[in-house]
Scaffold this active site. Structure first.
Site, PDB file in Angstrom:
ATOM      1  N   GLY A  45      34.499  10.476 -58.568  1.00 42.83           N
ATOM      2  CA  GLY A  45      34.327   9.106 -58.075  1.00 42.83           C
ATOM      3  C   GLY A  45      33.988   9.059 -56.599  1.00 42.83           C
ATOM      4  O   GLY A  45      33.301   8.155 -56.128  1.00 42.83           O
ATOM      5  N   ASP A  62      41.399   3.450 -61.063  1.00 41.93           N
ATOM      6  CA  ASP A  62      42.481   3.744 -62.003  1.00 41.93           C
ATOM      7  C   ASP A  62      42.749   5.242 -61.952  1.00 41.93           C
ATOM      8  O   ASP A  62      42.409   6.002 -62.876  1.00 41.93           O
ATOM      9  CB  ASP A  62      42.039   3.305 -63.408  1.00 41.93           C
ATOM     10  CG  ASP A  62      43.106   3.569 -64.458  1.00 41.93           C
ATOM     11  OD1 ASP A  62      42.799   3.385 -65.661  1.00 41.93           O
ATOM     12  OD2 ASP A  62      44.229   3.967 -64.087  1.00 41.93           O
ATOM     13  N   SER A  63      43.319   5.678 -60.844  1.00 42.34           N
ATOM     14  CA  SER A  63      43.413   7.126 -60.595  1.00 42.34           C
ATOM     15  C   SER A  63      44.836   7.640 -60.786  1.00 42.34           C
ATOM     16  O   SER A  63      45.794   6.874 -60.844  1.00 42.34           O
ATOM     17  CB  SER A  63      42.984   7.423 -59.148  1.00 42.34           C
ATOM     18  OG  SER A  63      44.052   7.087 -58.274  1.00 42.34           O
ATOM     19  N   GLN A 111      43.349  19.957 -64.212  1.00 48.37           N
ATOM     20  CA  GLN A 111      44.756  19.649 -64.503  1.00 48.37           C
ATOM     21  C   GLN A 111      45.074  20.093 -65.928  1.00 48.37           C
ATOM     22  O   GLN A 111      44.158  20.364 -66.717  1.00 48.37           O
ATOM     23  CB  GLN A 111      44.984  18.133 -64.391  1.00 48.37           C
ATOM     24  CG  GLN A 111      44.058  17.309 -65.280  1.00 48.37           C
ATOM     25  CD  GLN A 111      43.733  15.940 -64.711  1.00 48.37           C
ATOM     26  OE1 GLN A 111      44.470  15.377 -63.892  1.00 48.37           O
ATOM     27  NE2 GLN A 111      42.601  15.381 -65.112  1.00 48.37           N
ATOM     28  N   HIS A 128      47.075  -1.895 -68.170  1.00 49.52           N
ATOM     29  CA  HIS A 128      45.646  -2.176 -68.308  1.00 49.52           C
ATOM     30  C   HIS A 128      45.346  -3.666 -68.209  1.00 49.52           C
ATOM     31  O   HIS A 128      44.309  -4.075 -67.680  1.00 49.52           O
ATOM     32  CB  HIS A 128      45.113  -1.562 -69.607  1.00 49.52           C
ATOM     33  CG  HIS A 128      45.165  -0.067 -69.587  1.00 49.52           C
ATOM     34  ND1 HIS A 128      45.808   0.685 -70.549  1.00 49.52           N
ATOM     35  CD2 HIS A 128      44.705   0.826 -68.685  1.00 49.52           C
ATOM     36  CE1 HIS A 128      45.723   1.962 -70.245  1.00 49.52           C
ATOM     37  NE2 HIS A 128      45.061   2.079 -69.110  1.00 49.52           N
ATOM     38  N   ASP A 163      41.584   7.529 -70.006  1.00 51.72           N
ATOM     39  CA  ASP A 163      42.126   7.182 -71.322  1.00 51.72           C
ATOM     40  C   ASP A 163      41.334   6.039 -71.967  1.00 51.72           C
ATOM     41  O   ASP A 163      41.428   5.806 -73.167  1.00 51.72           O
ATOM     42  CB  ASP A 163      43.605   6.786 -71.185  1.00 51.72           C
ATOM     43  CG  ASP A 163      43.779   5.708 -70.127  1.00 51.72           C
ATOM     44  OD1 ASP A 163      44.019   6.065 -68.967  1.00 51.72           O
ATOM     45  OD2 ASP A 163      43.632   4.520 -70.456  1.00 51.72           O
ATOM     46  N   PRO A 198      42.355  16.252 -57.338  1.00 50.64           N
ATOM     47  CA  PRO A 198      41.061  15.552 -57.195  1.00 50.64           C
ATOM     48  C   PRO A 198      41.214  14.087 -56.815  1.00 50.64           C
ATOM     49  O   PRO A 198      40.290  13.468 -56.324  1.00 50.64           O
ATOM     50  CB  PRO A 198      40.425  15.710 -58.578  1.00 50.64           C
ATOM     51  CG  PRO A 198      41.539  15.974 -59.517  1.00 50.64           C
ATOM     52  CD  PRO A 198      42.586  16.698 -58.723  1.00 50.64           C
ATOM     53  N   GLU A 222      34.794   9.280 -64.536  1.00 49.21           N
ATOM     54  CA  GLU A 222      36.024  10.069 -64.781  1.00 49.21           C
ATOM     55  C   GLU A 222      35.678  11.543 -64.544  1.00 49.21           C
ATOM     56  O   GLU A 222      34.710  12.054 -65.113  1.00 49.21           O
ATOM     57  CB  GLU A 222      36.490   9.844 -66.216  1.00 49.21           C
ATOM     58  CG  GLU A 222      37.480  10.880 -66.747  1.00 49.21           C
ATOM     59  CD  GLU A 222      38.762  11.005 -65.937  1.00 49.21           C
ATOM     60  OE1 GLU A 222      39.449   9.988 -65.768  1.00 49.21           O
ATOM     61  OE2 GLU A 222      39.048  12.126 -65.468  1.00 49.21           O
TER      62      GLU A 222
HETATM   63  N1  SAM Z   1      47.318   4.932 -65.378  1.00 45.14           N
HETATM   64  C1  SAM Z   1      47.377   6.286 -64.843  1.00 45.14           C
HETATM   65  C2  SAM Z   1      48.248   6.334 -63.608  1.00 45.14           C
HETATM   66  O1  SAM Z   1      48.658   5.274 -63.121  1.00 45.14           O
HETATM   67  O2  SAM Z   1      48.503   7.477 -63.143  1.00 45.14           O
HETATM   68  C3  SAM Z   1      45.994   6.812 -64.542  1.00 45.14           C
HETATM   69  C4  SAM Z   1      45.098   6.786 -65.721  1.00 45.14           C
HETATM   70  S1  SAM Z   1      43.750   7.880 -65.822  1.00 45.14           S
HETATM   71  C5  SAM Z   1      44.367   9.054 -66.927  1.00 45.14           C
HETATM   72  C6  SAM Z   1      43.675   8.692 -64.253  1.00 45.14           C
HETATM   73  C7  SAM Z   1      42.416   9.541 -64.203  1.00 45.14           C
HETATM   74  O3  SAM Z   1      41.916   9.700 -62.870  1.00 45.14           O
HETATM   75  C8  SAM Z   1      42.622  10.981 -64.711  1.00 45.14           C
HETATM   76  O4  SAM Z   1      42.029  11.117 -65.982  1.00 45.14           O
HETATM   77  C9  SAM Z   1      41.948  11.866 -63.658  1.00 45.14           C
HETATM   78  O5  SAM Z   1      41.208  12.926 -64.219  1.00 45.14           O
HETATM   79  C10 SAM Z   1      41.078  10.858 -62.937  1.00 45.14           C
HETATM   80  N2  SAM Z   1      40.660  11.267 -61.589  1.00 45.14           N
HETATM   81  C11 SAM Z   1      41.414  11.865 -60.631  1.00 45.14           C
HETATM   82  N3  SAM Z   1      40.671  12.094 -59.521  1.00 45.14           N
HETATM   83  C12 SAM Z   1      39.403  11.619 -59.797  1.00 45.14           C
HETATM   84  C13 SAM Z   1      38.185  11.563 -59.056  1.00 45.14           C
HETATM   85  N4  SAM Z   1      38.105  12.052 -57.792  1.00 45.14           N
HETATM   86  N5  SAM Z   1      37.096  11.004 -59.644  1.00 45.14           N
HETATM   87  C14 SAM Z   1      37.166  10.515 -60.915  1.00 45.14           C
HETATM   88  N6  SAM Z   1      38.294  10.535 -61.688  1.00 45.14           N
HETATM   89  C15 SAM Z   1      39.395  11.092 -61.116  1.00 45.14           C
END
Ligand code: SAM
Length: 286
Positions: A140, A157-158, A33, A64, A88, A164, A108
């Site tokens: 994950g 928390d995705s 991304q 959070h 984050d 992904p 992550e």
């Molecule tokens: N609070 C935010 C929201 O509600 O959209 C999400 C916070 S955090 C930045 C979301 C994270 O999920 C991203 O950094 C992304 O890279 C991660 N992510 C996405 N798909 C994933 C996967 N299959 N395994 C692990 N992390 C993943």
């Protein structure tokens, strides 16, 4: 300092959110991304993934607090916690405040998100080097399929179900989540907006209903997600989110919060009628 720079989240083909930018702190593109961190006027620093707002310094505490303290105060003694996504660091920061937690594993997929937040948003990333942290850069989906560990609480928390993150809303993932949850485990997941994504909530909850006997939705308000009302799903092998919640634990913990509190814990599961109707039969609090 930019004179007239704005960042606009194009949430859908008919809705955008604009925020005044004072400085661009980081701009990159990983294999997953685009990752941007900007200094806004009025909301502090802001992380965006693929142009979608992830966190801002001004209101990240709401998200959070509610994704973390609701499950961790329902589970009687959360020791081993897993965070999927959460790059984050804000969710991990809140998990580590609980005295009972012995290990917080965070999986992550994108190192660029972690590195950008470590460098520019210490408010959320500050505990990623905590001695109880086990930070894994990986998918994950693969982690829950292969781990032999058992977790008391899993927090998904995705990002939204694109790229992904898409498999994180699917049945195979939640079957693997079920298998790596303890016998009284709880899983809470980023549950989108009832205003703009009731269809995504319906499909996520129908997946959860195929795997868990009890699934709930709870909501909270924040400033920077479209519509200002956002949700989490709560699926549990045993503990009821309200009946098994002992508010005295919150008081005795001595923890201070800026959003969560023991009254709001239960109130968050009281949903607007349009949500109850839209999710009828899919949640145990409808
Ligand atoms: N609070 C935010 C929201 O509600 O959209 C999400 C916070 S955090 C930045 C979301 C994270 O999920 C991203 O950094 C992304 O890279 C991660 N992510 C996405 N798909 C994933 C996967 N299959 N395994 C692990 N992390 C993943």
């Amino acid at each position: 300092m930019h004179s007239d720079l704005w960042v606009e989240e194009k949430f859908s083909d008919f809705l955008g959110l604009k925020f005044k930018v004072e400085n661009v702190l980081f701009s990159g593109k990983s294999e997953f991304q685009t990752v941007d961190v900007v200094e806004t006027k009025g909301h502090g620093k802001m992380l965006l993934n693929d142009g979608l707002i992830m966190v801002t310094e001004r209101d990240e505490f709401a998200y959070h607090d509610m994704i973390t303290h609701v499950p961790l105060f329902v589970h009687p003694e959360p020791k081993n916690v897993l965070v999927i996504g959460g790059g984050d660091g804000g969710t991990a920061r809140e998990v580590l405040r609980h005295a009972s937690v012995e290990k917080c594993t965070m999986v992550e997929i994108d190192a660029m998100v972690v590195d950008a937040c470590r460098a520019h948003i210490p408010q959320t990333a500050k505990d990623l080097d905590h001695p109880k942290m086990n930070l894994i850069i990986g998918d994950g989906v693969e982690f829950v399929k292969n781990t032999l560990d058992k977790f008391d609480v899993i927090i998904v928390d995705s990002t939204d179900p694109i790229g992904p993150a898409q498999p994180l809303f699917g049945k195979e993932f939640y079957q693997d989540v079920y298998n790596c949850l303890a016998d009284d485990g709880i899983v809470v997941s980023q549950g989108e907006s009832s205003w703009y994504a009731l269809d995504i909530q319906q499909s996520l909850l129908s997946v959860l209903n195929q795997v868990f006997t009890q699934s709930y939705l709870y909501s909270f308000s924040n400033l920077t997600y479209p519509g200002g009302l956002w949700s989490f799903t709560f699926a549990t092998k045993k503990h009821h989110p309200i009946n098994d919640f002992n508010q005295q634990r919150v008081i005795d913990s001595g923890l201070e919060f800026d959003y969560y509190n023991h009254q709001l814990h239960s109130a968050a599961f009281a949903l607007p009628s349009f949500v109850k109707k839209g999710l009828k039969g899919l949640i145990s609090n409808s």
